[in-house]
Design a protein around this motif. Structure first.
Motif, PDB file in Angstrom:
ATOM      1  N   UNK A 181      -3.918  -3.327  -6.899  1.00  0.00           N
ATOM      2  CA  UNK A 181      -4.192  -3.589  -5.296  1.00  0.00           C
ATOM      3  C   UNK A 181      -5.281  -3.080  -5.123  1.00  0.00           C
TER       4      UNK A 181
ATOM      5  N   UNK B 180       6.103  14.249   1.705  1.00  0.00           N
ATOM      6  CA  UNK B 180       7.043  13.441   2.674  1.00  0.00           C
ATOM      7  C   UNK B 180       8.379  13.050   2.041  1.00  0.00           C
ATOM      8  N   UNK B 181       8.117  12.503   0.726  1.00  0.00           N
ATOM      9  CA  UNK B 181       9.261  12.284   0.067  1.00  0.00           C
ATOM     10  C   UNK B 181      10.295  13.364  -0.260  1.00  0.00           C
TER      11      UNK B 181
ATOM     12  N   UNK C  68       0.741  -1.095   0.110  1.00  0.00           N
ATOM     13  CA  UNK C  68      -0.081   0.021   0.108  1.00  0.00           C
ATOM     14  C   UNK C  68       0.860   1.283   0.152  1.00  0.00           C
TER      15      UNK C  68
ATOM     16  N   UNK D  19      16.254   6.718  -4.957  1.00  0.00           N
ATOM     17  CA  UNK D  19      15.791   5.755  -3.774  1.00  0.00           C
ATOM     18  C   UNK D  19      14.901   6.528  -2.865  1.00  0.00           C
ATOM     19  N   UNK D  20      15.107   7.937  -3.017  1.00  0.00           N
ATOM     20  CA  UNK D  20      14.021   8.557  -1.785  1.00  0.00           C
ATOM     21  C   UNK D  20      12.688   8.777  -2.564  1.00  0.00           C
TER      22      UNK D  20
ATOM     23  N   UNK E 189       4.582   2.336   1.705  1.00  0.00           N
ATOM     24  CA  UNK E 189       5.791   2.855   0.768  1.00  0.00           C
ATOM     25  C   UNK E 189       6.264   4.181   1.240  1.00  0.00           C
ATOM     26  N   UNK E 190       5.424   4.901   1.358  1.00  0.00           N
ATOM     27  CA  UNK E 190       5.783   6.323   1.818  1.00  0.00           C
ATOM     28  C   UNK E 190       6.792   6.641   2.970  1.00  0.00           C
ATOM     29  N   UNK E 191       6.833   5.373   3.802  1.00  0.00           N
ATOM     30  CA  UNK E 191       7.570   5.355   4.886  1.00  0.00           C
ATOM     31  C   UNK E 191       8.847   4.671   4.641  1.00  0.00           C
ATOM     32  N   UNK E 192       9.012   4.156   3.449  1.00  0.00           N
ATOM     33  CA  UNK E 192      10.261   3.278   3.058  1.00  0.00           C
ATOM     34  C   UNK E 192      11.167   4.137   2.106  1.00  0.00           C
ATOM     35  N   UNK E 193      12.362   3.888   2.141  1.00  0.00           N
ATOM     36  CA  UNK E 193      13.060   4.394   0.688  1.00  0.00           C
ATOM     37  C   UNK E 193      12.971   2.820  -0.104  1.00  0.00           C
TER      38      UNK E 193
ATOM     39  N   UNK F  91       5.044  12.541  -2.569  1.00  0.00           N
ATOM     40  CA  UNK F  91       4.296  13.422  -1.604  1.00  0.00           C
ATOM     41  C   UNK F  91       5.273  14.441  -0.930  1.00  0.00           C
TER      42      UNK F  91
ATOM     43  N   UNK G 265       8.914   4.894  -5.101  1.00  0.00           N
ATOM     44  CA  UNK G 265       8.546   3.684  -4.625  1.00  0.00           C
ATOM     45  C   UNK G 265       8.082   2.338  -5.010  1.00  0.00           C
TER      46      UNK G 265
END
Lengths: 270, 400
Positions: free
Chosen positions: B183, B19-20, A165, B46-47, A169-173, B17, B50
């Motif tokens: 998904x 955040x990134x 979800x 990488x940042x 993903x936003x929380x990961x690199x 977003x 995703x």
């Protein structure tokens, strides 16, 4: 603290940047890529290179997020209460710590590998959002708030069986391991087998790439298959001349089974 | 900083977003990578990205965005604001040089010297200073991002590659992966769950345990039951070819979503309307046919039948014998559809044609009627609605 690969793991520049970014910003790193490109191995090598303990959490289709935190064994407690065991008064005796708890509680920073996260139920990643973000969770049974003493280096691998979800993903690199180019692949072979006959390696790699480039192949052989295959070539004392004949199409590829895992593919190559 | 680049990604549907964006700034702030454009590319990739499906697009946008900077006039370079140079002076100079500068002592001197060096550098190799060309407004500049071209005190050029990494477009193949978009569909299909207990007993059955324990005069007696699992069985029937070609992508998404969501999933293809044969492999459709009769006999009425088709055809194909465009059919499509309805009380028809266009095609209305109005658009909402319908038996006695 910089990760640059180890003696037996060649990390490409982009991979080490991704790893180092994840380490210094304390974010989980999600690794995807073709099977056999060293996704799982990465966590092991990071732990070796940085000299940190590795905690692995292998995910299966039945794994739940809660298992990673802790499990409350109510049944044994009930049983013990029947037997009049003193242990029973303290609920914490029946809390089985999960891998995340272990990682959070550790006195020094650890590497936590969450392997094959895509195997779990589709809701699984969502259940870990807060835990990965804040690196803390609450244990209701004991009323404890478990906060990571040192934020672990978290490596997550996925084979894309299920999508993850967006919130997760936003929380990961994220890093996608591509198949290594010839030069890198050569280095990888070299770290695995020292002092090989270079001509043999060249021939073997020619054949390997020729197979990879075949169309219609369902499962392309990858790095790990090449390593295994070269080992077999060594064990079987295959000479460079013999491989030369294979290259010219004069004889069949020896130990083809190590490279191709699919009946359909072996037929095409042969 | 990079706000334009960020917005550019966003405008091109790469899901980035705030955040990134903040993560990227933080990473740069921590001086993570060694300063050169390749490393910056890897870091931002990488940042910001995703999902491998976006990598190719990212490469293209990165190329497009940072290409512009190469075209900046060289005369702008000497006008770099002092502010920028002050911050970056340290990085620009080698240790020895810093020593020398300390001897000079004066900051004004230092700035002049940097400017001189920059000019020199420009003359020595072409294009070497492209990254600071924006007159100090370059995104790298303000973050102390020392571009490779003006790396001072280093002899060899760091331009080792003829092709930029992002120009290689290594991830091209990945962007076509259908599975990645499914998904939402899976989440919708998930609602179609019939949970029942099957397999090994591994969950505690509280009610029974309490009962048995009290019967046992208070001695604990644990009773286990198997875990609930989704046992719903699905039969998917896909319309293929002809007018369906426009919808093939959507349908394959549905298929791949369904394939992973249901343990018991059977699928068949048909063309336009159901007739006496179905097939599993579209390439060999003329050789490997499955008689529809057989399908009707093989699967029991528990199976949820999902038709997927645009239902756009000539009315003859539905109502007449010999109406099929492909072969001689003894019985009309309607007869076959009715047989399916009689055998499988749980059915729906998913239509990839947008719902507001249904009224323009006569046959859609006809099929919808035959399907007892259980036709839904192939959208997430439509799937959710159809899942609701699949839980209820259709009133099959109703005459069309």
């Amino acid at each position: 603290m910089q990760f640059k690969g180890t003696d037996n793991y060649i990390a490409s520049n982009d991979l080490s940047i991704a790893v180092n970014a994840a380490i210094s910003l304390e974010k989980p790193l999600l690794i995807k890529g073709e099977p056999g490109t060293g996704k799982t191995l990465l966590a092991h090598e990071i732990s070796k290179a940085l000299d940190k303990r590795l905690i692995t959490w292998h995910i299966k289709s039945t794994t739940t997020a809660q298992q990673g935190l802790y499990e409350y064994d109510a049944v044994s407690r009930l049983r013990d209460s029947q037997l009049g065991n003193d242990k029973v008064d303290d609920i914490s005796n029946y809390i089985n710590k999960g891998k995340l708890w272990d990682a959070f509680e550790s006195e020094e920073q650890v590497v936590l590998l969450i392997d094959e996260i895509d195997k779990a139920d589709i809701e699984f990643p969502n259940d870990l959002l807060l835990e990965l973000d804040k690196m803390e969770f609450f244990c209701y049974e004991t009323g404890q708030n478990i906060v990571a003493k040192h934020r672990p280096i978290i490596i997550i691998t996925s084979n894309n069986e299920k999508e993850l979800p967006d919130a997760f993903l936003r929380r990961c690199f994220f890093h996608y391991i591509t198949f290594p180019d010839r030069e890198t692949l050569k280095e990888i072979v070299d770290v695995h087998y020292e002092g090989l006959d270079q001509r043999l390696v060249q021939r073997a790699m020619n054949i390997f790439y020729a197979i990879r480039e075949q169309r219609n192949i369902k499962k392309k052989p990858s790095t790990s298959e090449l390593i295994d295959w070269i080992k077999l070539l060594l064990v079987g004392k295959i000479t460079e001349e013999e491989l030369n004949e294979v290259e010219n199409g004069a004889s069949p590829t020896p130990y083809l089974g190590a490279l191709l895992k699919n009946e359909h593919d072996s037929k095409i190559v042969r | 900083m990079f706000i334009d680049f960020f917005l550019m990604l966003k405008n091109h549907d790469i899901p980035v977003t705030l955040r990134e964006y903040l993560d990227l700034l933080e990473a740069l702030d921590k001086d993570l990578p060694e300063y050169n454009i390749d490393n910056f590319y890897y870091l931002s990739r990488t940042v910001l990205v995703k999902n491998e499906q976006h990598l190719d697009k990212f490469d293209m946008l990165f190329g497009a965005y940072f290409k512009g900077i190469e075209q900046i006039k060289t005369s702008d370079i000497v006008d770099i604001p002092d502010e920028w140079l002050r911050k970056n002076g340290e990085r620009l100079f080698s240790k020895e040089e810093l020593e020398k500068i300390k001897k000079h002592g004066d900051l004004e001197d230092l700035l002049d010297r940097i400017k001189d060096l920059l000019k020199e550098q420009k003359e020595r190799h072409q294009g070497g200073n492209k990254w600071i060309g924006t007159g100090g407004t370059s995104p790298f500049g303000a973050y102390g991002y020392n571009p490779e071209g003006i790396r001072i005190g280093q002899n060899e050029s760091r331009h080792r590659r003829a092709v930029k990494v992002w120009d290689k477009r290594e991830f091209k193949d990945l962007s076509q992966d259908v599975e990645l978009e499914t998904r939402n569909m899976k989440m919708a299909l998930r609602k179609l769950r019939l949970l029942s207990r099957e397999g090994r007993a591994e969950e505690i059955d509280l009610d029974k345990t309490i009962k048995r324990t009290s019967k046992n005069a208070g001695m604990l007696e644990v009773e286990m039951v198997p875990v609930k699992k989704n046992v719903v069985k699905v039969l998917l029937l896909f319309d293929i070819g002809g007018s369906m070609d426009d919808h093939i992508e959507l349908c394959s998404q549905l298929f791949s979503a369904a394939r992973h969501e249901f343990k018991h999933l059977e699928f068949f293809y048909f063309h336009n309307c159901l007739y006496e044969n179905l097939w599993k492999n579209n390439v060999r459709r003329w050789n490997e046919k499955t008689p529809t009769e057989e399908v009707l006999h093989t699967f029991n009425e528990d199976y949820r039948v999902i038709f997927v088709g645009d239902a756009s055809m000539s009315p003859y194909e539905i109502f007449s014998r010999m109406g099929s465009v492909e072969h001689y059919n003894e019985e009309s499509g309607k007869v076959w559809l009715e047989r399916f309805k009689a055998q499988f009380p749980y059915f729906v028809w998913l239509n990839p044609v947008p719902q507001n266009e249904w009224k323009y095609t006569e046959s859609i209305g006809m099929i919808k009627k035959i399907m007892s109005d259980r036709m839904f658009p192939l959208t997430i909402q439509g799937i959710e609605d159809s899942v609701g319908a699949l839980k209820k038996k259709a009133n099959t006695s109703k005459e069309v």
